[in-house]
Every structure is written in structure tokens, then in C-alpha cells.
Design an enzyme around this catalytic site. Structure first.
Site, PDB file in Angstrom:
ATOM      1  N   ARG A   1       0.808  -1.224   0.000  1.00 43.04           N
ATOM      2  CA  ARG A   1       0.000   0.000   0.000  1.00 43.04           C
ATOM      3  C   ARG A   1       0.836   1.266   0.000  1.00 43.04           C
ATOM      4  O   ARG A   1       0.413   2.290  -0.520  1.00 43.04           O
ATOM      5  CB  ARG A   1      -0.916  -0.014   1.225  1.00 43.04           C
ATOM      6  CG  ARG A   1      -2.067  -0.977   1.039  1.00 43.04           C
ATOM      7  CD  ARG A   1      -2.783  -1.233   2.329  1.00 43.04           C
ATOM      8  NE  ARG A   1      -1.879  -1.813   3.332  1.00 43.04           N
ATOM      9  CZ  ARG A   1      -2.272  -2.352   4.469  1.00 43.04           C
ATOM     10  NH1 ARG A   1      -3.538  -2.362   4.779  1.00 43.04           N
ATOM     11  NH2 ARG A   1      -1.402  -2.861   5.310  1.00 43.04           N
TER      12      ARG A   1
ATOM     13  N   LYS B   1       2.280 -19.099   7.636  1.00 37.69           N
ATOM     14  CA  LYS B   1       1.528 -19.474   8.809  1.00 37.69           C
ATOM     15  C   LYS B   1       1.191 -18.215   9.605  1.00 37.69           C
ATOM     16  O   LYS B   1       1.906 -17.227   9.430  1.00 37.69           O
ATOM     17  CB  LYS B   1       2.330 -20.450   9.662  1.00 37.69           C
ATOM     18  CG  LYS B   1       3.658 -19.860  10.180  1.00 37.69           C
ATOM     19  CD  LYS B   1       4.288 -20.713  11.211  1.00 37.69           C
ATOM     20  CE  LYS B   1       3.930 -20.291  12.589  1.00 37.69           C
ATOM     21  NZ  LYS B   1       4.563 -19.068  13.074  1.00 37.69           N
TER      22      LYS B   1
ATOM     23  N   HIS C   1       8.594 -23.140   8.168  1.00 39.12           N
ATOM     24  CA  HIS C   1      10.034 -23.132   7.918  1.00 39.12           C
ATOM     25  C   HIS C   1      10.790 -24.175   8.747  1.00 39.12           C
ATOM     26  O   HIS C   1      11.919 -24.531   8.422  1.00 39.12           O
ATOM     27  CB  HIS C   1      10.631 -21.731   8.083  1.00 39.12           C
ATOM     28  CG  HIS C   1      10.825 -21.287   9.506  1.00 39.12           C
ATOM     29  ND1 HIS C   1       9.808 -20.815  10.276  1.00 39.12           N
ATOM     30  CD2 HIS C   1      11.935 -21.242  10.279  1.00 39.12           C
ATOM     31  CE1 HIS C   1      10.282 -20.481  11.465  1.00 39.12           C
ATOM     32  NE2 HIS C   1      11.573 -20.734  11.498  1.00 39.12           N
TER      33      HIS C   1
ATOM     34  N   LYS D   1      14.697 -26.903   8.231  1.00 41.68           N
ATOM     35  CA  LYS D   1      15.937 -26.851   9.010  1.00 41.68           C
ATOM     36  C   LYS D   1      16.713 -28.128   8.714  1.00 41.68           C
ATOM     37  O   LYS D   1      16.121 -29.203   8.562  1.00 41.68           O
ATOM     38  CB  LYS D   1      15.608 -26.777  10.501  1.00 41.68           C
ATOM     39  CG  LYS D   1      14.712 -25.594  10.866  1.00 41.68           C
ATOM     40  CD  LYS D   1      15.414 -24.663  11.792  1.00 41.68           C
ATOM     41  CE  LYS D   1      14.502 -23.513  12.198  1.00 41.68           C
ATOM     42  NZ  LYS D   1      15.217 -22.278  12.425  1.00 41.68           N
TER      43      LYS D   1
ATOM     44  N   GLU E   1      12.823 -19.864  23.438  1.00 38.97           N
ATOM     45  CA  GLU E   1      13.589 -18.729  22.929  1.00 38.97           C
ATOM     46  C   GLU E   1      13.594 -17.573  23.914  1.00 38.97           C
ATOM     47  O   GLU E   1      12.629 -17.385  24.649  1.00 38.97           O
ATOM     48  CB  GLU E   1      13.062 -18.283  21.561  1.00 38.97           C
ATOM     49  CG  GLU E   1      11.585 -18.056  21.504  1.00 38.97           C
ATOM     50  CD  GLU E   1      11.090 -17.838  20.076  1.00 38.97           C
ATOM     51  OE1 GLU E   1      11.899 -17.730  19.148  1.00 38.97           O
ATOM     52  OE2 GLU E   1       9.870 -17.754  19.909  1.00 38.97           O
TER      53      GLU E   1
ATOM     54  N   ASP F   1       0.988 -20.003  17.433  1.00 37.20           N
ATOM     55  CA  ASP F   1       2.234 -19.509  16.845  1.00 37.20           C
ATOM     56  C   ASP F   1       3.201 -20.646  16.529  1.00 37.20           C
ATOM     57  O   ASP F   1       3.784 -20.669  15.446  1.00 37.20           O
ATOM     58  CB  ASP F   1       2.887 -18.504  17.805  1.00 37.20           C
ATOM     59  CG  ASP F   1       4.066 -17.783  17.177  1.00 37.20           C
ATOM     60  OD1 ASP F   1       4.016 -17.540  15.951  1.00 37.20           O
ATOM     61  OD2 ASP F   1       5.034 -17.461  17.884  1.00 37.20           O
TER      62      ASP F   1
ATOM     63  N   HIS G   1       5.051 -25.757  13.877  1.00 40.38           N
ATOM     64  CA  HIS G   1       6.430 -26.251  14.023  1.00 40.38           C
ATOM     65  C   HIS G   1       6.518 -27.515  14.896  1.00 40.38           C
ATOM     66  O   HIS G   1       7.126 -28.511  14.515  1.00 40.38           O
ATOM     67  CB  HIS G   1       7.334 -25.190  14.655  1.00 40.38           C
ATOM     68  CG  HIS G   1       7.356 -23.880  13.924  1.00 40.38           C
ATOM     69  ND1 HIS G   1       7.174 -23.786  12.564  1.00 40.38           N
ATOM     70  CD2 HIS G   1       7.544 -22.611  14.343  1.00 40.38           C
ATOM     71  CE1 HIS G   1       7.249 -22.524  12.201  1.00 40.38           C
ATOM     72  NE2 HIS G   1       7.468 -21.780  13.265  1.00 40.38           N
TER      73      HIS G   1
HETATM   74  C1  BG6 Z   1       8.061 -18.309  14.013  1.00 40.64           C
HETATM   75  C2  BG6 Z   1       7.238 -17.794  15.173  1.00 40.64           C
HETATM   76  O1  BG6 Z   1       7.273 -19.111  13.189  1.00 40.64           O
HETATM   77  O2  BG6 Z   1       9.150 -19.071  14.501  1.00 40.64           O
HETATM   78  C3  BG6 Z   1       8.107 -16.953  16.089  1.00 40.64           C
HETATM   79  O3  BG6 Z   1       6.163 -17.000  14.692  1.00 40.64           O
HETATM   80  C4  BG6 Z   1       9.346 -17.720  16.499  1.00 40.64           C
HETATM   81  O4  BG6 Z   1       7.371 -16.538  17.240  1.00 40.64           O
HETATM   82  C5  BG6 Z   1      10.045 -18.296  15.271  1.00 40.64           C
HETATM   83  O5  BG6 Z   1      10.220 -16.820  17.161  1.00 40.64           O
HETATM   84  C6  BG6 Z   1      11.217 -19.183  15.656  1.00 40.64           C
HETATM   85  O6  BG6 Z   1      11.910 -19.586  14.499  1.00 40.64           O
HETATM   86  P1  BG6 Z   1      13.472 -19.906  14.540  1.00 40.64           P
HETATM   87  O7  BG6 Z   1      13.786 -20.363  13.158  1.00 40.64           O
HETATM   88  O8  BG6 Z   1      14.156 -18.638  14.932  1.00 40.64           O
HETATM   89  O9  BG6 Z   1      13.662 -20.973  15.578  1.00 40.64           O
END
Ligand code: BG6
Length: 485
Positions: free
Chosen positions: A51, A151, A181, A185, A219, A238, A243
Site C-alpha cells: 500500500r 503461517k 520453515h 531446518k 527462545e 504460533d 512447528h
Molecule cells: C516463528 C514464530 O514461526 O518461529 C516466532 O512466529 C518464532 O514466534 C520463530 O520466534 C522461531 O523460528 P526460529 O527459526 O528462529 O527458531
């Protein structure tokens, strides 16, 4: 013979939300790396759609700054050869004229293939799909057209089904890449290789030898400016629904006949349909509080000061199938914890009889798959300490990607973006798979959102709420400390 390097065909890579955080931190650095490695075709383009009123030149300046921050030190020669291939088209997500402009500009450029990437808030996905279809951009007349959806895909089973229905009205399943993602890994991918390209692990990979499985994803980061998103997502939407459940599937699935999108996803769906939350009423939900200058969750911008949202959860899952019946899968994840780590632990059973006279109970063998940050695999077992008599010690067989291979580990997004351009959906989620994943977490969401239970509080920077430890101790297990003990 060495495998030929993977190279994408000429592609226009269109990013919705190009000035956002995901594009800056992940997508651009990944595309830039692919460009540096020669994996992008020299006529490929990066096209931003958004936008904000920006010229091509202004967008290039912004992206350069983002790359300098996230892919430092910036390879100037590589940047110079990419910058002129970055373009911007202004338009809203619900603006037909904007999509028509996008279609027109795409038609004026060389690349015949197109990727559309939704790096935008989830509430925009439907509008983007409708807009693309309205401008005929879902069609595959000259080249292919692929849609990557970030996601969270939906926010419960119903909305995921609805979103699938909507997207599938315009795009065929083969055109849709639902991203997670974690699947890309290296250690996550290596899990399939470890299990299915060796003969020594698979025979012990079941309830006969495995006592329990643990997956920890923690984390130190808080919600980092995503307070309002996190208020509706929380830790369950999340990272658990996607994941963590994907990691469970990689550990638990049956060997596929072929390592391709159809076979692998069929096997994962079978796992999700056998997976249950063991006792949702015992799940532990936590929320971080202020500590040592770090804000508590309720003080974060965009967060309700009385919020009960969970920034931490610990749950026990069970798999009702032949291989895994009776093996608890303990999962925990949280923000603002002591360290950054994602690990899968297979805790084996102790042998049925130990012939040595030992001063303490024998500790069982353990296989640790380190996904983040220091990707590798550790097998911890008992060995004899040198000296007279039999004294035992713990010994590690320790494999680190960094030490064993003299090539860098690609970022997950590099792998995934190239897979999209090459048409390989193995590491992406299929429609039925996402819905099956939501079904697993629904009882947890209902428990969290349907009650007025307060979360268990834990200080920012700690290892999470005490209740998470009690959850396992009550059953004679304990959480393994990541990258330690
Ligand atoms: C994301 C989440 O999908 O994955 C985040 O939305 C999270 O909250 C992140 O911090 C962690 O990914 P990675 O690759 O840094 O472990």
C-alpha cells in the site's frame, strides 16, 4: 557423480508485505543468498506489492538497508547485479485496480513463471487470493503460477477449512505452498535421512525401545513488536499447531515409499490423525512477567494489561497407533526463556537386566536431535570409566553440522524458496494436513480460551513455570536441559 546444482527457472517473485519484518529478516536475505549462489535465473525479478507509495528506487534503498542489517556484510557486487531487477507495484490488498496493474507489469517483463508470497497478516490472505484470481494471475497459460501462504493458516480447524476452501476455489492444490520453515531446518530434514537411510536406528524407533519423546522449542525473544498478533495467536497457534507438530510427525511417521510430496505428506497425515492431547486438563499454560529490565507480557505494546494469553505451554501428546502406543510425547515451548534451543529427545528404555553392581540406578540412553541453534545429533550412552572395576560414565557420540561439513548450512527459507521455484512441495503442508494439525490442538485451545484459568506466571529469562516441571515429575520423567547435561 556430484548432483547438478539446483537452479530455478526464470521467475518473478512477488512479495506481498515486502516492507514488513518477515521480508526483511528472512525472504530477502534468502533470495539474495540464492542469487549470490547462482541459483536464481539471471532474468528473475523480485516484485514488491504494497500500500505504501514507493518508487522502484525507494524500495531498492529500503531493501538494501534491510540486507545490510540482516545479511551483513553485504556483498556489494551481488547487490549491484540484483538491484535493477527489483520493482514495486503500489496497490491495496482489496484493490482490483492494483492487481490489474500488477498483472500488466508482470506481463511486460520477461519471466514467465510467478510466485506470489503472502508475507502479510493472515487476515489479508483471502483478499489477496481473490485479487490475484480477479486479475487472472492464478492462471498458468504460459508459465506456472504458485502461491506461498505463510503461517498461521487459519486460527482454528473451522477457519483453516474455510481458508482452504477459498484458496482451492482459485488455485489447484499443486499450486499452493503452505509454509512451515521448521521443516527445512537441516536437522529436521536429516531426521528422515537418519531414520530411512540407515538400518541401525529404525529397529529401535518404537515403543519397544523408546520410553518417551520430548520436544523443546524455547527462545529468549519476547513478542518483539508483534504484541497484537500474539494476543490472538499465543504460543499454541504460533508454534504448537505448526512447528512442533511437524517435528512430532517427522519423528513418528512410518517410512514413506518415496521421499516426495505425496508420499511424505500421506504419512504425516496418518500421524496427525492418530495424535491426541493426552489429558488437556493437565496441560500447563504460562505467561512471562517482568524481570531484570525485561517487560512482562502484559506490559508489551499491543497487549491487553489483563491478558491471559499463553506465552508458554507444556503438553503431553499420545499417538494411538501400533508403533507408538504407550510412548508419551512431551512438548514445551515458550518465549522469554533462558536460552534459544529447539531439540528433540528420544529417551530410550533401560535394559531389562543390568549385570553390574552399580551405586546408582542406570541412566537410559538418549538420542538428541538439535534443530536450533547448533544443528547436530548427539547419542548419549553408558560407557566404562577407565580404571579398576566397573564404573559407568555418560559418553557422547556428537555430530555437529558445522564441524563435520565444510559448507555452510543454508537458512531454511533459502531451501524453501528454491523448492517453490522448482515445484517441490515435500516440505510444505497439504490442505488436509493443516486441518489435521488444527484438530490436534483444538482441545488445548478450548481449554485455554474456554476457561478463566490464569496462566502460570514465570519470570522473563527463566526456564518457564514450575508447573511444567511438576507435569512430568508426577509421572517419573523430567525435562532434559537443552544443550546441556
Ligand atoms: C516463528 C514464530 O514461526 O518461529 C516466532 O512466529 C518464532 O514466534 C520463530 O520466534 C522461531 O523460528 P526460529 O527459526 O528462529 O527458531
Amino acid at each position: 557423480m556430484p548432483r547438478a546444482p539446483r537452479k530455478a527457472p526464470p521467475t518473478a517473485f512477488v512479495i506481498f508485505g515486502i516492507t514488513g519484518d518477515l521480508a526483511a529478516r528472512k525472504l530477502l536475505p534468502a533470495l539474495f543468498q540464492l542469487h549470490r549462489q547462482g541459483a536464481l535465473d539471471p532474468s528473475s525479478l523480485i516484485v514488491g506489492y504494497g500500500r505504501s507509495p514507493l518508487s522502484d528506487e525507494e524500495l531498492r534503498e529500503r531493501l538494501r538497508a534491510a540486507l545490510a542489517d540482516h545479511a551483513a556484510p553485504l556483498d556489494e557486487a551481488a547487490w549491484d547485479s540484483l538491484r535493477d531487477r527489483i520493482h514495486y507495484v503500489q496497490g491495496g490488498y482489496r484493490d482490483d485496480a492494483g492487481y490489474a496493474r500488477l498483472a500488466e507489469r508482470l506481463a511486460s517483463w520477461d519471466p514467465t513463471h510467478r510466485v506470489f508470497y503472502t508475507a502479510t497478516p493472515p487476515e489479508t490472505y483471502e483478499a489477496i487470493v481473490r485479487g490475484l484470481a480477479g486479475a487472472g494471475l492464478h492462471r498458468e497459460d504460459a508459465g506456472w503460477s504458485r502461491l506461498v501462504i505463510e503461517k498461521p493458516f487459519g486460527d482454528d480447524v473451522e477457519s483453516a477449512r474455510e481458508l482452504n476452501r477459498h484458496v482451492l476455489e482459485h488455485f489447484r492444490e499443486e499450486q499452493i505452498y503452505r509454509i512451515d520453515h521448521y521443516l527445512a531446518k537441516e536437522t529436521a530434514q536429516n531426521l528422515a535421512v537418519l531414520r530411512f537411510a540407515n538400518s541401525i536406528f529404525e529397529p529401535v524407533w518404537s515403543n519397544r525401545y523408546v520410553d518417551h519423546v520430548q520436544i523443546t522449542m524455547i527462545e529468549p525473544m519476547g513478542v518483539e513488536g508483534r504484541g497484537s498478533f500474539y494476543e490472538s495467536a499465543g504460543v499454541l497457534r504460533d508454534v504448537f499447531q505448526n512447528h512442533l507438530l511437524q517435528l512430532v510427525a517427522l519423528v513418528a511417521m512410518e517410512p514413506p515409499a518415496r521421499y516426495d510430496a505425496g508420499s511424505v505428506r500421506d504419512e504425516k497425515v496418518k500421524v496427525f490423525s492418530a495424535l491426541r492431547c493426552a489429558r488437556p486438563e493437565r496441560a500447563v499454560f504460562g505467561q512471562y512477567t517482568a524481570q531484570d529490565g525485561m517487560l512482562g507480557y502484559r506490559q508489551e505494546e499491543g497487549v491487553d494489561p489483563r491478558s491471559r494469553q499463553a506465552t508458554f505451554a507444556a503438553v503431553e501428546l499420545e499417538l494411538r497407533n501400533w508403533r507408538w502406543s504407550g510412548v508419551p510425547f512431551d512438548l514445551r515451548s515458550g518465549k522469554r526463556l533462558e536460552t534459544k534451543a529447539t531439540e528433540i529427545v528420544l529417551q530410550f528404555k533401560t535394559p531389562p537386566h543390568v549385570p553390574f553392581d552399580l551405586p546408582a540406578p542406570l541412566r537410559a540412553d538418549r538420542l538428541v536431535l538439535r534443530i536450533v541453534p547448533d544443528e547436530g545429533i548427539v547419542l548419549r550412552f553408558n560407557g566404562k570409566r577407565p580404571g579398576q572395576g566397573i564404573d559407568l560414565d555418560r559418553i557422547d557420540l556428537d555430530f555437529h553440522y558445522g564441524r563435520s561439513f565444510d559448507r555452510p548450512v543454508p537458512d531454511a527459507y533459502e531451501t524453501l524458496l528454491l523448492d517453490v521455484m522448482l515445484g517441490d512441495a515435500t516440505l510444505f503442508m497439504r490442505a488436509d494436513e493443516v486441518e489435521a494439525q488444527w484438530r490436534v490442538v483444538m482441545p488445548l485451545l478450548e481449554r485455554l480460551e474456554g476457561s478463566d484459568t490464569e496462566p502460570s506466571y514465570y519470570p522473563a529469562g527463566s526456564m518457564g513455570p514450575q508447573a511444567a516441571y511438576a507435569l512430568l515429575e508426577d509421572e517419573g520423567r523430567y525435562w532434559h536441559r537443552p544443550a546441556a547435561d
